[in-house]
Design an enzyme around this catalytic site. Structure first.
Site, PDB file in Angstrom:
ATOM      1  CG  HIS A 176      -1.927   1.072   1.281  1.00  0.00           C
ATOM      2  ND1 HIS A 176      -1.618   2.378   1.619  1.00  0.00           N
ATOM      3  CD2 HIS A 176      -3.260   1.046   1.042  1.00  0.00           C
ATOM      4  CE1 HIS A 176      -2.725   3.104   1.587  1.00  0.00           C
ATOM      5  NE2 HIS A 176      -3.728   2.325   1.233  1.00  0.00           N
ATOM      6  CD  GLU A 178      -0.958   5.450   5.941  1.00  0.00           C
ATOM      7  OE1 GLU A 178      -0.733   5.274   7.160  1.00  0.00           O
ATOM      8  OE2 GLU A 178      -2.100   5.615   5.476  1.00  0.00           O
TER       9      GLU A 178
END
Length: 413
Positions: A176, A178
């Site tokens: 992901h 982030e």
């Protein structure tokens, strides 16, 4: 809390009236009970907290400022600013180009950029490696950096515990955006390993307790640990931080598990020095939305509709919470259904779109519909869902009549 300038076309007459009334009557957000919009044959139960969070509103404001302030420049987004197709498509329509996919695949080579170009950093943040590459080109990475303040808070905590000779356990999805960014920042300060869920955390706990060896660690956590990570050396002191969109209660449970493993390995007297308290890094918005969804579920409904981007992690977790208790449909917007006979929705487990027949019990009135959305979803999309469903009921109350109680609450305040 600061109010951001979000374009009006993302807002909605129905949802805005409801949320404004709840804010007026419960400014401290203590009451998690859902709001009920009663149209007669169908009632929508709306979560107390949902939709655009602080970080998303900040990102949207900065992105549209970049467009307004640079009419004669090329503007690029490093990748999707937030995980919502409607927001990203609108930015594309306004001329913003995307440099990479959310998986990190290059769409436009960095060497095509010039110092005069504008690059917007997405709300998830970016890796130090990408930041350095852009700075080498001469691109200003600070002018339009929309990184969420709560993501930056996780980075600061990672730095703090790394400086204190603790390793950093990241609860997140390894690829992901982030988590990639957090991994990059954290590894500069200390050893890092990523665990996706309790199952992986249990395996890491076995290594901490000495039940599994280094070979097991390297095999099981392949590509999830920083360079030169030595499990025998680097799991003696640690702290847990998270990808802010993960289930907050799962992050807390993983932290408890790591603490217990430390206690079992080194004894109660040494737990405090070996395990760093990082509970203050949990994102308030993620936590609020998840708690509000739990209260929504407890209030009961015939079915649930969750609206948001299919690659949105926080939205997927709301779906997982709801589907344990009722038929739940994860949709991008109201275009995924036209009638009670069929709906197209996303299966978060199979990671694919599916179709379900006879999904809406229109004959069994009144129908109670749980309705919520992820942190990157515009309120306007919930309006469209409501309006389409009430169109199936000729005897449904008009919108103005259904939201009148909320307007009265605003007037009374």
């Amino acid at each position: 809390m600061r109010q951001f300038d979000v374009p009006t076309f993302y807002k909605s007459p129905i949802i805005s009236t409801v949320t404004d009334a709840r804010q007026a009557t419960d400014p401290r957000k203590k009451d998690l009970s859902p709001s009920v919009i009663d149209f007669g044959p169908v009632r929508f139960k709306i979560a107390r907290h949902f939709g655009f969070c602080f970080g998303v509103e900040q990102a949207i404001e900065i992105a549209y400022e970049a467009l307004e302030e640079n009419p004669d420049k090329r503007i690029f987004l490093l990748s999707e600013m937030i995980h919502n197709p409607h927001v990203n498509e609108d930015l594309r329509d306004r001329g913003i180009q995307f440099l990479r996919t959310t998986q990190g695949e290059q769409l436009i080579p960095f060497d095509e950029l010039t110092p005069d170009d504008v690059v917007i950093i997405p709300a998830f943040g970016t890796t130090l490696e990408v930041e350095q590459k852009l700075e080498e080109i001469g691109v200003d990475t600070e002018a339009y950096d929309t990184t969420c303040p709560f993501v930056e808070k996780v980075w600061r905590k990672s730095s703090q515990i790394g400086d204190d000779d603790h390793s950093i356990v990241v609860h997140g999805k390894r690829y992901h955006e982030e988590t990639r960014a957090t991994f990059s920042h954290a590894k500069e300060e200390g050893p890092v390993v990523v665990v996706r869920d309790m199952e992986e955390a249990e395996e890491l706990a076995k290594v901490i307790r000495g039940e599994k060896d280094a070979d097991f660690f390297y095999d099981y956590f392949e590509d999830k640990y920083s360079e030169d990570f030595d499990p025998e050396r680097d799991l003696q002191k640690l702290g847990v931080v998270n990808q802010t969109t993960m289930l907050a209660e799962e992050t807390a449970a993983i932290a408890d598990l790591m603490r217990d493993a430390m206690r079992e390995r080194y004894g109660e007297a040494h737990v405090e020095e070996r395990f760093a308290d990082t509970s203050d890094t949990l994102c308030y918005a993620t936590n609020e939305n998840q708690n509000a969804t739990q209260a929504l579920i407890e209030d009961g409904a015939d079915l649930g509709i969750v609206v948001g981007g299919y690659n949105s992690s926080n939205t997927s977790h709301l779906v997982e919470l709801c589907e344990e208790h009722m038929p739940t449909y994860f949709i991008r917007d109201a275009s995924e259904f036209d009638a009670p006979s069929e709906i197209h929705h996303f299966d978060v487990h199979a990671k694919e779109e599916v179709a379900t027949d006879d999904w809406f019990p229109a004959e069994d009135t009144p129908v109670d519909v749980l309705l919520t959305s992820g942190a990157s979803c515009p309120d306007a999309l919930l309006d469209e869902v409501i309006r389409k469903i009430i169109s199936w009921f000729p005897d449904a109350r008009p919108v103005e009549e259904a939201i009148a109680p909320f307007k009265e609450e605003l007037e009374d305040e």
